[in-house]
Design an enzyme around this catalytic site. Sequence first.
Site, PDB file in Angstrom:
ATOM      1  N   PRO A   2       0.905  -1.217  -0.013  1.00 57.74           N
ATOM      2  CA  PRO A   2       0.204  -0.050   0.111  1.00 57.74           C
ATOM      3  C   PRO A   2       0.915   1.189  -0.051  1.00 57.74           C
ATOM      4  CG  PRO A   2      -0.753  -1.655   1.512  1.00 57.74           C
ATOM      5  CD  PRO A   2       0.201  -2.215   0.859  1.00 57.74           C
ATOM      6  N   GLU A   3       0.704   1.867  -0.863  1.00 58.54           N
ATOM      7  CA  GLU A   3       1.538   3.222  -1.107  1.00 58.54           C
ATOM      8  C   GLU A   3       0.597   4.487  -0.754  1.00 58.54           C
ATOM      9  OE1 GLU A   3       3.862   3.219  -5.095  1.00 58.54           O
ATOM     10  OE2 GLU A   3       3.585   1.259  -5.095  1.00 58.54           O
TER      11      GLU A   3
END
Length: 293
Positions: A2-3
């Site tokens: 998850p960015e």
Amino acid sequence: MPELPEVETIRRGLKPLIEKRKINDVIVSCDKSFRGKVEDVRNARIEAVRRRGKALLLDLDNDNTMLIHLRMTGQLIFRSSSPEKKIKDFAGGHPNKSFVDELPNAQTRVIFGFETGKLFFNDQRKFGFVQVLKTGEVENEPFIAGLGPEPWHMKVEELHEKCQRHAKAPIKAVLLDQKVVAGIGNIYADESLYYAGVHPAELAGKLSRDQVTKILEGACLVMQKSIDSGGSTMATYVRPDGSTGDYLELFAKVFRREGKKCERCGEIIQKTRVAGRGTHYCPKCQIIRGGND
DNA sequence: CTAGGATCCTGTCAGC
DNA sequence: TGCTGACAGGATCCTA
């Protein structure tokens, strides 16, 4: 992981479900995944749901804050307990079948109990964590304190200067460095460079101001598009026809598209290794200038 | 100081 | 089928 866009999507999705709600119970099934004392969290009310870079921050009403970092495979999944599902379920983060599995499952590390449902912190690889700290100390926490600006607050000048400072590193490594700019990870590094027409292995010190401008512009545009398209959630993971996939197809031009045609020039997208990470690029649109001038 | 590689951990997939 | 090694949407620690 998850960015930035994935974490922002989680922030937006979770906010209406847990803000102003009391945490009735906390169950930790993996000590490594929870840093701090459970007593500092139990019976506290969540006052705000914030984000900084890839970190999610849950401010509590007892002067504590939970800093949640999902790293590579973390997920936050809310399951409503209301029988008629007046309050909806939500899942975000690393997309895999835990989004729709029966929970808890083998990857569940922490469970937060609310009157309205349960929030599961799932994480296959245990790199992610929940950390309790004093709200006033959040800005002093080393990871947070060291973060570069959010991409849309960053000035081209500053990124260009940092490229000069890391002149001998490949530009992709510089973009992945959270001290340079906050929130970019493997997907958005590749996508930003594709947008800018810059080869991921190009040395940062060789980049012109115009190239740096394009890279930053690309990062902002692609990330915004990801957020607008719903990010990595249960809703994008499960397609209308019931099959599963992920949301990359909604915006990704190179990431995990090796072997497919470049939308701009028709060349075949390649996969290689840069900065120790799998790296995707178009060999025709992203020429390495390299050289030694 | 910077750059690059190993490392934390579990699961999956390609190749033999 | 079963084994093996590579690799994975991240960040830190260690070395040169």
